[in-house]
Design a protein around this motif. Sequence first.
Motif, mmCIF file in Angstrom:
data_model
loop_
_atom_site.group_PDB
_atom_site.id
_atom_site.type_symbol
_atom_site.label_atom_id
_atom_site.label_comp_id
_atom_site.label_asym_id
_atom_site.label_seq_id
_atom_site.Cartn_x
_atom_site.Cartn_y
_atom_site.Cartn_z
ATOM 1 N N LEU A 156 0.832 -1.204 0.000
ATOM 2 C CA LEU A 156 0.000 0.000 0.000
ATOM 3 C C LEU A 156 0.867 1.255 0.000
ATOM 4 O O LEU A 156 2.022 1.225 0.425
ATOM 5 N N THR A 157 0.280 2.350 -0.466
ATOM 6 C CA THR A 157 0.972 3.630 -0.520
ATOM 7 C C THR A 157 0.161 4.678 0.214
ATOM 8 O O THR A 157 -0.978 4.451 0.607
ATOM 9 N N PHE A 158 0.769 5.861 0.381
ATOM 10 C CA PHE A 158 0.033 6.958 1.002
ATOM 11 C C PHE A 158 -1.176 7.367 0.174
ATOM 12 O O PHE A 158 -2.179 7.834 0.713
ATOM 13 N N GLY A 159 -1.086 7.203 -1.137
ATOM 14 C CA GLY A 159 -2.183 7.543 -2.017
ATOM 15 C C GLY A 159 -3.253 6.476 -2.092
ATOM 16 O O GLY A 159 -4.387 6.757 -2.486
ATOM 17 N N ARG A 160 -2.906 5.259 -1.737
ATOM 18 C CA ARG A 160 -3.852 4.150 -1.744
ATOM 19 C C ARG A 160 -3.616 3.334 -0.477
ATOM 20 O O ARG A 160 -2.836 2.385 -0.475
ATOM 21 N N THR A 161 -4.291 3.723 0.582
ATOM 22 C CA THR A 161 -4.162 3.042 1.865
ATOM 23 C C THR A 161 -5.266 2.006 2.011
ATOM 24 O O THR A 161 -6.278 2.040 1.318
ATOM 25 N N PHE A 162 -5.052 1.080 2.921
ATOM 26 C CA PHE A 162 -6.067 0.077 3.190
ATOM 27 C C PHE A 162 -7.358 0.731 3.654
ATOM 28 O O PHE A 162 -8.457 0.332 3.256
#
Length: 128
Positions: A27-33
Motif C-alpha cells: 500500500l501507498t500513502f495515495g492508496r491506503t487500506f
Amino acid sequence: QVQLVESGGGLVQAGGSLRLSCVASGLTFGRTFMSAAMGWFRRAPGKEREFVATISQYGGNTRYTDSGKGRFTISRDNAKNTVYLQMNSLKPEDTAVYYCAMASTGQSTGILGEYASWGQGTQVTVSS
C-alpha cells in the motif's frame, strides 16, 4: 503494487465454521487500506465468480449475498490491513475458491468491476 493474500480455507463438515483472513500489502500513502472498501467473492467449479460480502472503508456498512445473510460476517481491522470473513453454518453449496478483493471506492459494493485488486484465493470445501 497492492498484494492480497488469503488464508483460513480448508475442509469442514456441513454446519461447521471457518474464518478467512486477507492481508493487504504494498500500500501507498495515495492508496491506503483504510481508503478502500473490501470484498469477498467466490468461484465454484463450473460457475462464474460471484459476490459474497463487502465492507466499507471504516467498517460501518456491510452487504451480503442473499445466501450468506445470517451465516456470514465480514469485518476488518484497519490497523492490521486485514479483512475477515467469518462463515458459520456452512453448507456443501458454499464449496468454492474464495477471493479477497480491494475496491476502487470506499463505499461497500457488490459490483465486481469496482474492485481493482484481487488475491489468489483460498479453497473452502464443505462436506455433507
